[in-house]
Motif scaffolding. Structure first.
Motif, PDB file in Angstrom:
ATOM      1  N   PHE A 119     -33.986   0.829  29.291  1.00 54.43           N
ATOM      2  CA  PHE A 119     -34.796   1.898  28.800  1.00 54.43           C
ATOM      3  C   PHE A 119     -35.115   2.926  29.778  1.00 54.43           C
ATOM      4  O   PHE A 119     -35.620   4.913  29.402  1.00 54.43           O
ATOM      5  CB  PHE A 119     -36.719   1.143  28.648  1.00 54.43           C
ATOM      6  N   THR A 120     -35.346   2.046  31.146  1.00 53.56           N
ATOM      7  CA  THR A 120     -35.471   3.481  32.176  1.00 53.56           C
ATOM      8  C   THR A 120     -34.038   4.667  32.388  1.00 53.56           C
ATOM      9  O   THR A 120     -34.195   5.278  32.674  1.00 53.56           O
ATOM     10  CB  THR A 120     -35.644   2.230  33.323  1.00 53.56           C
ATOM     11  N   VAL A 121     -33.076   3.539  32.400  1.00 57.33           N
ATOM     12  CA  VAL A 121     -31.841   4.497  32.353  1.00 57.33           C
ATOM     13  C   VAL A 121     -32.341   5.718  31.263  1.00 57.33           C
ATOM     14  O   VAL A 121     -31.592   6.899  31.707  1.00 57.33           O
ATOM     15  CB  VAL A 121     -30.491   4.308  32.064  1.00 57.33           C
ATOM     16  N   GLY A 122     -32.121   5.001  30.038  1.00 60.83           N
ATOM     17  CA  GLY A 122     -32.503   6.770  28.721  1.00 60.83           C
ATOM     18  C   GLY A 122     -33.415   7.581  29.718  1.00 60.83           C
ATOM     19  O   GLY A 122     -32.979   8.655  29.362  1.00 60.83           O
ATOM     20  N   LEU A 123     -34.948   6.949  29.271  1.00 61.74           N
ATOM     21  CA  LEU A 123     -35.874   7.936  29.798  1.00 61.74           C
ATOM     22  C   LEU A 123     -35.591   8.903  30.934  1.00 61.74           C
ATOM     23  O   LEU A 123     -35.530   9.457  30.569  1.00 61.74           O
ATOM     24  CB  LEU A 123     -37.185   6.897  30.379  1.00 61.74           C
ATOM     25  N   VAL A 124     -34.650   8.356  32.099  1.00 58.62           N
ATOM     26  CA  VAL A 124     -34.632   9.005  32.994  1.00 58.62           C
ATOM     27  C   VAL A 124     -33.309  10.232  33.220  1.00 58.62           C
ATOM     28  O   VAL A 124     -33.546  11.655  33.190  1.00 58.62           O
ATOM     29  CB  VAL A 124     -33.858   8.605  34.375  1.00 58.62           C
ATOM     30  N   VAL A 125     -32.232  10.111  31.970  1.00 57.80           N
ATOM     31  CA  VAL A 125     -31.425  10.702  31.469  1.00 57.80           C
ATOM     32  C   VAL A 125     -32.448  11.711  30.297  1.00 57.80           C
ATOM     33  O   VAL A 125     -31.866  12.882  30.445  1.00 57.80           O
ATOM     34  CB  VAL A 125     -30.282  10.212  30.645  1.00 57.80           C
ATOM     35  N   GLN A 140     -21.966   9.289  27.761  1.00 60.20           N
ATOM     36  CA  GLN A 140     -23.263   8.558  26.666  1.00 60.20           C
ATOM     37  C   GLN A 140     -23.735   7.581  27.605  1.00 60.20           C
ATOM     38  O   GLN A 140     -22.886   7.448  28.588  1.00 60.20           O
ATOM     39  CB  GLN A 140     -22.784   7.800  25.124  1.00 60.20           C
ATOM     40  N   VAL A 141     -25.165   7.076  27.373  1.00 63.07           N
ATOM     41  CA  VAL A 141     -26.021   7.035  28.267  1.00 63.07           C
ATOM     42  C   VAL A 141     -25.441   5.473  28.130  1.00 63.07           C
ATOM     43  O   VAL A 141     -26.036   4.553  29.411  1.00 63.07           O
ATOM     44  CB  VAL A 141     -27.579   7.086  27.796  1.00 63.07           C
ATOM     45  N   GLN A 142     -25.205   5.020  26.885  1.00 63.20           N
ATOM     46  CA  GLN A 142     -25.064   3.420  26.640  1.00 63.20           C
ATOM     47  C   GLN A 142     -23.796   3.598  27.936  1.00 63.20           C
ATOM     48  O   GLN A 142     -23.650   2.604  28.452  1.00 63.20           O
ATOM     49  CB  GLN A 142     -24.324   3.203  25.815  1.00 63.20           C
ATOM     50  N   GLN A 143     -23.245   4.066  28.010  1.00 65.63           N
ATOM     51  CA  GLN A 143     -22.064   3.969  29.431  1.00 65.63           C
ATOM     52  C   GLN A 143     -22.005   4.386  30.353  1.00 65.63           C
ATOM     53  O   GLN A 143     -22.192   3.447  31.163  1.00 65.63           O
ATOM     54  CB  GLN A 143     -20.752   4.795  28.574  1.00 65.63           C
ATOM     55  N   MET A 144     -22.780   4.846  31.008  1.00 65.24           N
ATOM     56  CA  MET A 144     -23.873   4.725  32.189  1.00 65.24           C
ATOM     57  C   MET A 144     -24.488   3.338  32.100  1.00 65.24           C
ATOM     58  O   MET A 144     -24.499   2.913  33.775  1.00 65.24           O
ATOM     59  CB  MET A 144     -25.039   5.780  32.223  1.00 65.24           C
ATOM     60  N   TYR A 145     -25.434   3.033  31.833  1.00 60.05           N
ATOM     61  CA  TYR A 145     -26.076   1.436  31.433  1.00 60.05           C
ATOM     62  C   TYR A 145     -25.363   0.657  31.651  1.00 60.05           C
ATOM     63  O   TYR A 145     -25.336  -0.151  32.519  1.00 60.05           O
ATOM     64  CB  TYR A 145     -26.750   1.725  30.001  1.00 60.05           C
ATOM     65  N   VAL A 146     -23.668   0.121  31.327  1.00 60.80           N
ATOM     66  CA  VAL A 146     -22.738  -0.879  31.146  1.00 60.80           C
ATOM     67  C   VAL A 146     -22.283  -0.386  32.556  1.00 60.80           C
ATOM     68  O   VAL A 146     -22.429  -1.180  33.662  1.00 60.80           O
ATOM     69  CB  VAL A 146     -21.772  -0.533  30.429  1.00 60.80           C
ATOM     70  N   ILE A 147     -21.950   0.527  32.791  1.00 65.59           N
ATOM     71  CA  ILE A 147     -21.235   0.538  34.410  1.00 65.59           C
ATOM     72  C   ILE A 147     -22.149   0.433  35.965  1.00 65.59           C
ATOM     73  O   ILE A 147     -22.166  -0.363  36.474  1.00 65.59           O
ATOM     74  CB  ILE A 147     -20.969   2.246  34.607  1.00 65.59           C
ATOM     75  N   GLY A 187     -30.140  -4.473  37.385  1.00 67.86           N
ATOM     76  CA  GLY A 187     -30.730  -4.646  35.612  1.00 67.86           C
ATOM     77  C   GLY A 187     -29.531  -5.645  34.666  1.00 67.86           C
ATOM     78  O   GLY A 187     -30.208  -6.189  35.031  1.00 67.86           O
ATOM     79  N   GLY A 188     -29.340  -5.083  33.307  1.00 64.98           N
ATOM     80  CA  GLY A 188     -29.304  -6.285  32.542  1.00 64.98           C
ATOM     81  C   GLY A 188     -30.167  -7.051  31.343  1.00 64.98           C
ATOM     82  O   GLY A 188     -30.120  -6.973  30.542  1.00 64.98           O
ATOM     83  N   ASP A 189     -31.771  -5.963  31.958  1.00 63.68           N
ATOM     84  CA  ASP A 189     -32.625  -6.682  30.768  1.00 63.68           C
ATOM     85  C   ASP A 189     -33.416  -5.197  29.807  1.00 63.68           C
ATOM     86  O   ASP A 189     -32.332  -4.290  30.115  1.00 63.68           O
ATOM     87  CB  ASP A 189     -34.002  -7.132  31.549  1.00 63.68           C
ATOM     88  N   GLU A 190     -34.152  -5.299  29.183  1.00 63.41           N
ATOM     89  CA  GLU A 190     -34.097  -4.067  27.872  1.00 63.41           C
ATOM     90  C   GLU A 190     -34.965  -2.936  28.984  1.00 63.41           C
ATOM     91  O   GLU A 190     -35.114  -1.693  28.933  1.00 63.41           O
ATOM     92  CB  GLU A 190     -35.039  -4.936  26.953  1.00 63.41           C
ATOM     93  N   TRP A 191     -36.019  -3.681  29.732  1.00 62.71           N
ATOM     94  CA  TRP A 191     -36.723  -1.956  31.012  1.00 62.71           C
ATOM     95  C   TRP A 191     -35.865  -1.482  31.299  1.00 62.71           C
ATOM     96  O   TRP A 191     -35.742  -0.171  31.813  1.00 62.71           O
ATOM     97  CB  TRP A 191     -38.047  -2.973  30.984  1.00 62.71           C
ATOM     98  N   PHE A 192     -34.938  -2.204  32.461  1.00 60.01           N
ATOM     99  CA  PHE A 192     -33.930  -1.121  32.792  1.00 60.01           C
ATOM    100  C   PHE A 192     -32.854  -0.316  31.932  1.00 60.01           C
ATOM    101  O   PHE A 192     -33.374   0.663  31.885  1.00 60.01           O
ATOM    102  CB  PHE A 192     -33.217  -1.876  33.534  1.00 60.01           C
TER     103      PHE A 192
END
Length: 82
Positions: free
Chosen positions: A25-31, A3-10, A18-23
């Protein structure tokens, strides 16, 4: 399923970015953009992406396995004898 959440945490924990809401959002948008490009492209696009992605993943897996074996090389003779 990955999931995208796992990608963000890793990404945030391993690379320390990262670590903030914009990052997030950006990871989710790219995926989402990558998934949209593959989906809109149809079956031919899926075949092209898979044709490039699967060998790359296989090579990465083999490299990681080699690293694990080399880092535990002292245990290999005992493993082969058992």
């Amino acid at each position: 399923m990955f999931q995208v959440q796992q990608m963000y945490v890793i990404t945030t924990e391993f690379f320390g970015v990262g670590g903030d809401e914009w990052f997030r959002f950006t990871v989710g948008l790219v995926v989402a953009g990558l998934v949209a490009m593959v989906t809109i492209g149809g079956i031919k696009r899926i075949g092209k992406v898979s044709g490039a992605l699967v060998p790359t993943m296989c090579l990465g897996y083999m490299i990681c396995c080699g690293i694990v074996i080399v880092s535990n090389i002292t245990h290999v003779p005992g493993l082969l004898l058992s």
